[in-house]
Scaffold this motif. Sequence first.
Motif, PDB file in Angstrom:
ATOM      1  N   UNK A  49       0.865  -1.210  -0.029  1.00 36.29           N
ATOM      2  CA  UNK A  49       0.069   0.070   0.097  1.00 36.29           C
ATOM      3  C   UNK A  49       0.880   1.112   0.136  1.00 36.29           C
ATOM      4  N   UNK A  50       0.469   2.147  -0.608  1.00 42.09           N
ATOM      5  CA  UNK A  50       1.232   3.845  -0.595  1.00 42.09           C
ATOM      6  C   UNK A  50       0.684   4.266   0.868  1.00 42.09           C
ATOM      7  N   UNK A  51       1.524   4.782   1.483  1.00 42.34           N
ATOM      8  CA  UNK A  51       1.529   5.578   2.577  1.00 42.34           C
ATOM      9  C   UNK A  51       2.029   6.677   2.562  1.00 42.34           C
ATOM     10  N   UNK A  52       1.579   8.022   2.470  1.00 39.30           N
ATOM     11  CA  UNK A  52       2.037   9.111   2.292  1.00 39.30           C
ATOM     12  C   UNK A  52       1.269  10.361   2.949  1.00 39.30           C
ATOM     13  N   UNK A  53       2.197  11.497   2.594  1.00 39.67           N
ATOM     14  CA  UNK A  53       1.504  12.686   3.439  1.00 39.67           C
ATOM     15  C   UNK A  53       1.815  13.780   2.454  1.00 39.67           C
ATOM     16  N   UNK A  54       1.048  14.856   2.328  1.00 40.29           N
ATOM     17  CA  UNK A  54       1.417  16.056   1.408  1.00 40.29           C
ATOM     18  C   UNK A  54       2.318  17.091   2.418  1.00 40.29           C
ATOM     19  N   UNK A  89       6.411   4.828   9.183  1.00 43.79           N
ATOM     20  CA  UNK A  89       6.334   3.716   8.275  1.00 43.79           C
ATOM     21  C   UNK A  89       5.680   4.173   7.037  1.00 43.79           C
ATOM     22  N   UNK A  90       5.779   5.493   6.726  1.00 44.48           N
ATOM     23  CA  UNK A  90       5.273   5.914   5.242  1.00 44.48           C
ATOM     24  C   UNK A  90       6.238   5.650   4.346  1.00 44.48           C
ATOM     25  N   UNK A  91       5.811   5.662   3.032  1.00 39.54           N
ATOM     26  CA  UNK A  91       6.783   5.178   1.990  1.00 39.54           C
ATOM     27  C   UNK A  91       6.812   6.333   0.843  1.00 39.54           C
ATOM     28  N   UNK A  92       6.221   7.342   1.142  1.00 40.59           N
ATOM     29  CA  UNK A  92       6.143   8.731  -0.009  1.00 40.59           C
ATOM     30  C   UNK A  92       5.966   9.872   0.630  1.00 40.59           C
ATOM     31  N   UNK A  93       6.260  10.904  -0.287  1.00 41.88           N
ATOM     32  CA  UNK A  93       5.743  12.273   0.153  1.00 41.88           C
ATOM     33  C   UNK A  93       5.491  12.860  -1.230  1.00 41.88           C
ATOM     34  N   UNK A  94       4.220  13.903  -1.000  1.00 44.54           N
ATOM     35  CA  UNK A  94       3.758  14.617  -2.089  1.00 44.54           C
ATOM     36  C   UNK A  94       4.071  15.966  -1.687  1.00 44.54           C
ATOM     37  N   UNK A 345      -4.727   3.236  -9.991  1.00 42.73           N
ATOM     38  CA  UNK A 345      -4.726   2.588  -8.588  1.00 42.73           C
ATOM     39  C   UNK A 345      -5.459   3.669  -7.741  1.00 42.73           C
ATOM     40  N   UNK A 346      -6.485   3.246  -6.757  1.00 50.74           N
ATOM     41  CA  UNK A 346      -7.085   4.162  -5.813  1.00 50.74           C
ATOM     42  C   UNK A 346      -6.400   4.355  -4.810  1.00 50.74           C
ATOM     43  N   UNK A 347      -6.112   5.398  -4.213  1.00 50.02           N
ATOM     44  CA  UNK A 347      -5.781   5.998  -2.754  1.00 50.02           C
ATOM     45  C   UNK A 347      -6.609   7.045  -2.308  1.00 50.02           C
ATOM     46  N   UNK A 348      -6.558   6.887  -0.998  1.00 52.10           N
ATOM     47  CA  UNK A 348      -7.468   7.857  -0.343  1.00 52.10           C
ATOM     48  C   UNK A 348      -6.984   9.066   0.308  1.00 52.10           C
ATOM     49  N   UNK A 383      -3.364   5.472   1.411  1.00 45.73           N
ATOM     50  CA  UNK A 383      -3.839   6.636   1.885  1.00 45.73           C
ATOM     51  C   UNK A 383      -2.760   7.698   2.001  1.00 45.73           C
ATOM     52  N   UNK A 384      -3.450   8.930   1.552  1.00 44.25           N
ATOM     53  CA  UNK A 384      -2.294  10.132   1.740  1.00 44.25           C
ATOM     54  C   UNK A 384      -3.135  11.237   2.705  1.00 44.25           C
ATOM     55  N   UNK A 385      -2.131  11.777   3.621  1.00 38.31           N
ATOM     56  CA  UNK A 385      -2.853  12.659   4.670  1.00 38.31           C
ATOM     57  C   UNK A 385      -2.429  14.021   4.384  1.00 38.31           C
ATOM     58  N   UNK A 386      -3.307  14.800   4.352  1.00 43.60           N
ATOM     59  CA  UNK A 386      -3.132  16.341   4.458  1.00 43.60           C
ATOM     60  C   UNK A 386      -3.335  16.980   6.045  1.00 43.60           C
TER      61      UNK A 386
END
Length: 517
Positions: A49-54, A89-94, A345-348, A383-386
């Motif tokens: 899964x993608x785990x990210x934050x803006x 334990x995230x794996x991406x940043x936007x 791919x759908x991420x929320x 999921x991606x968090x703002x």
Amino acid sequence: MAAGALAGCGIPVFGGTDERGGDGRAPVPAGARAECADVPAPGDSKERELRAMWIATVGNIDWPKDPRASAAEQKKQFTRLLDTARQMNMNAVFVQIRPNSDAFYDSPIEPWSTWITGTQGKDPGYDVLEFMLEEAHARNLEFHAWFNPYRIARHTDLDKLDAKSPARKNPGWVREYGGGMWYDPGIPQVRELATKAVMDVVGKYDIDAVHFDDYFYPYPEGGEFSDQATYKAHGGGMDKGDWRRRNVDLLIEDLSRKIHDAKPWVQFGISPFGVWRNKNSDPAGSDTRALQSYDDIYADTRKWIKKGWVDYITPQLYWPIGDPRADYAELVAWWAEQVEGTDVQLTIGQGAYRVGADAAWKDPAELSRHLTLNDKYPQVRGDVYFSATDITENRRGFAERLRDDHYRRPALRPAAAGGDAPQPVQETAAEPHDDGVKVTWRPSRDAATYAVYRADGERPGCAPVDPGHLIADVRGGGIIDPGAEPGRTYTYYVTALDRRHHQSAPARGVTVTAPKG
């Protein structure tokens, strides 16, 4: 993060900066025989899964907090955000690199952003984007370069813009609306400018994805967006709403093609407003009563999925479960249905900024419940968090709750369409180390990253890996595993992944007993 609640989740990584392993071994050549030829590569799994934050730069929301701070202080602030992502334990940043027709990099067509120095056009004295990329990739965080295609400024004075600004040079492209300035999406040269800005970055920097958020035509703020003359010149007799949607479609379709032609591994993703259309407007819409991206900002996000113009879609579902206007549960189900049978791919998009804001968000477990609900839909891939500041502040302990409930282990990102798995690694080795167990491998020439798995006890040398045994996903040729318990025996396996996260079969595993201290 408050009180260091999420500290201490890192695994030391070493080696691999010149494609060699952690002990200097040359890469495995293409076509070499796999050590475990009969063991299949791991397939897809729910653990991926993608785990990210803006990380928002406009208005200095997340970074830099003080645009007038020294370059050294700005760099410290940014790496702290990345460390928070790793601790979660995230794996991406936007990361927002073109917030207002300006740049967090040395652009040939737009000025340096006011948000990096406090003055638009002022050189910050370092290559900001290159720095951010190097630091993100050093932590094996995928970097999604976030662009805003049409916004110019939060004021209406062209003379306040830098002389290099395309808006100042071409005032006929500019429209005032809602107290700010916007480019008119119906003007072909405006679309060309946005495309040039994106492709300049794609060509010069090692980004992993191009990302747009929800700003296309501006959100309604009273009054009509003043594009009547543009419509008269370019509308061709179309309904005005359909014409506006076509203008946005043209940008999305053209950019998708150009990005993938230039670098097939670079993904293109969009994070739209969470409601496409309400069911009372369109039978294909969601059972909601909210603003509609199709009608109000002229973004036909459902069409982009069906046409395959995007690699991923991240709708901003910033409502709680049970909201009477836009129920999170209803919208997750609706979006899952839209991507079913496609390669998208759908991420929320999750509204971390809302935690504690009102009665529905007082419970710090609300976002954790969102992720539990997502598990019902295999189409949801993360999921991606703002936004980053909210994750760092950990209000009411919500971020810690997310990690404890859902992110205790690292995760591989879902594989994107296209491409092939790299050559498997060889010669995995493990030995006791003062800080746990040292694991090294001979890398694969085609690999971008490596997944390390740890199974309890002595296991067969050639065996499939269990996704639940993943302990690290790294760039490099070796790790120190500090989680190995003294005196316990483990078997380690290593696989290779390419830029699109396609995974090789494992190399021969190696068994070792951790030192007793």
